[in-house]
Design a protein around this motif. Structure first.
Motif, short mmCIF file in Angstrom:
data_model
loop_
_atom_site.label_atom_id
_atom_site.label_comp_id
_atom_site.label_asym_id
_atom_site.label_seq_id
_atom_site.Cartn_x
_atom_site.Cartn_y
_atom_site.Cartn_z
N SER A 1 44.41 38.15 38.42
CA SER A 1 43.06 38.68 38.17
C SER A 1 43.16 39.98 37.39
O SER A 1 43.91 40.89 37.77
CB SER A 1 42.35 38.90 39.51
OG SER A 1 41.02 39.29 39.29
N PHE B 1 41.40 35.06 36.53
CA PHE B 1 40.05 35.61 36.42
C PHE B 1 40.06 36.90 35.62
O PHE B 1 41.00 37.68 35.71
CB PHE B 1 39.47 35.88 37.81
CG PHE B 1 39.49 34.67 38.70
CD1 PHE B 1 38.51 33.70 38.59
CD2 PHE B 1 40.52 34.48 39.61
CE1 PHE B 1 38.54 32.56 39.38
CE2 PHE B 1 40.55 33.35 40.42
CZ PHE B 1 39.56 32.40 40.30
N ALA C 1 38.98 37.97 42.63
CA ALA C 1 39.60 36.63 42.54
C ALA C 1 39.33 35.84 43.82
O ALA C 1 38.98 34.65 43.77
CB ALA C 1 41.09 36.75 42.29
#
Ligand code: ZN
Length: 312
Positions: free
Chosen positions: A67, A114, A300
């Protein structure tokens, strides 16, 4: 061995990276210069390399996700960076613009990836660190070099149509005529930012270091006016959102001797009377280098939970 999320906080100056466990414990925290990525021929490939090296060095075999927080708006797909104004290569060219950076990382590492605006991640960290998860409205405004903001409504981060919401640094300050880096005049950032504080230092206190300004000169007119300039944007947001809490953070309010009482007085004075009749709490974000990395991991986990729920 427990699965971890690799969190990355990609800033204008430094890239911070760490492994975050389920209980938000941060390990193997380290940082490198963002220039390594900015000046790479293939910046996304470079991020892959950095993560791969980090994994090997810290013996992280089991990844749950990756992330990344970036200093830019991110489209609502949470993969596509809109424009990193503050990350430029040595030729001055913006490094990431309208580009999906998650796809290549996901293909390489075979885990969910992400991407989120860095201030959104920091708000998630501040909410967790201060146990504000059950509040209806939390507004975070972070004054660093520029101004960033994020809003949590019923536990969800506020998203605009495209992901370009809350560009508070560039809301107009009425009557302002200072030139802004964005090309407009009289933006919030021209009056309330680390950039402005540096300008005040050069003009009025050239002998002082920036970190000594509030310690030595809080009571003087240039800084009084600066504090009012900062308070203005908090008062606007408080009036709009009627929040439970306002989080005050970023390099400027996190400086030593930032005059909190004076600042709060100015925010309260500027906030609409109906909102003030209910009031709100001030929460100060702590000066901690790992918050963007932990916040990325919290983001995330939320996304993965939402995705699992939508499939169920
Ligand atoms: Zn502007």
């Amino acid at each position: 061995m427990e699965k971890v999320i690799i969190g990355i906080d990609l800033g204008g100056t430094n890239l911070r990276i760490g492994a975050v466990s389920k209980d938000n414990h941060l390990e193997n925290f380290s940082k490198i210069s963002s220039a390594v990525i900015a000046d790479a021929e293939k910046p996304i490939e470079k991020i892959c390399e950095i993560i791969e090296e980090y994994k090997e060095k810290n013996h992280l075999e089991q990844l749950e996700a990756i992330s990344i927080g970036v200093p830019s708006s991110v489209e609502n797909d949470k993969e596509t960076i809109i424009c990193t104004t503050n990350i430029r290569n040595r030729h001055g060219k913006v490094v990431f613009q309208n580009i999906n950076i998650a796809r290549e990382l996901r293909d390489y590492f075979k885990v969910p990836v992400f991407v989120n605006n860095d201030v959104n991640n920091i708000l998630l960290y501040d909410i967790a660190a201060n146990h504000l998860e059950n509040q209806k409205i939390v507004v975070g405004i972070y004054i660093g070099t520029g101004v960033g903001a994020a809003v949590s409504i019923d536990g969800q981060l506020l998203e605009g149509k495209n992901g370009a919401e809350l560009d508070l640094g560039h809301i107009p300050y009425y009557g302002g005529d200072e030139k802004c880096s964005c090309g407009k005049e009289g933006c919030c950032e021209c009056y309330a930012s680390g950039w402005k504080l540096q300008k005040i230092r050069r003009e009025y206190y050239p002998e002082d270091k920036i970190q000594d300004l509030f310690i030595k000169h809080s009571e003087e007119q240039p800084l009084q006016e600066f504090i009012r300039g900062c308070a203005n944007v908090y008062a606007i947001m408080a009036t709009i959102f009627n929040p439970d809490s306002i989080i005050v953070g970023g390099g400027v309010p996190e400086m030593e001797a930032f005059p909190r009482r004076q600042f709060e007085k100015a925010v309260n004075a500027g906030t609409g009377a109906d909102v003030m009749s209910y009031g709100f709490d001030y929460v100060y974000s702590r000066d901690y280098a790992g918050k963007g990395v932990i916040g990325a991991a919290i983001f995330a986990r939320r996304r993965m939970k939402e995705m699992a729920q939508s499939l169920a």
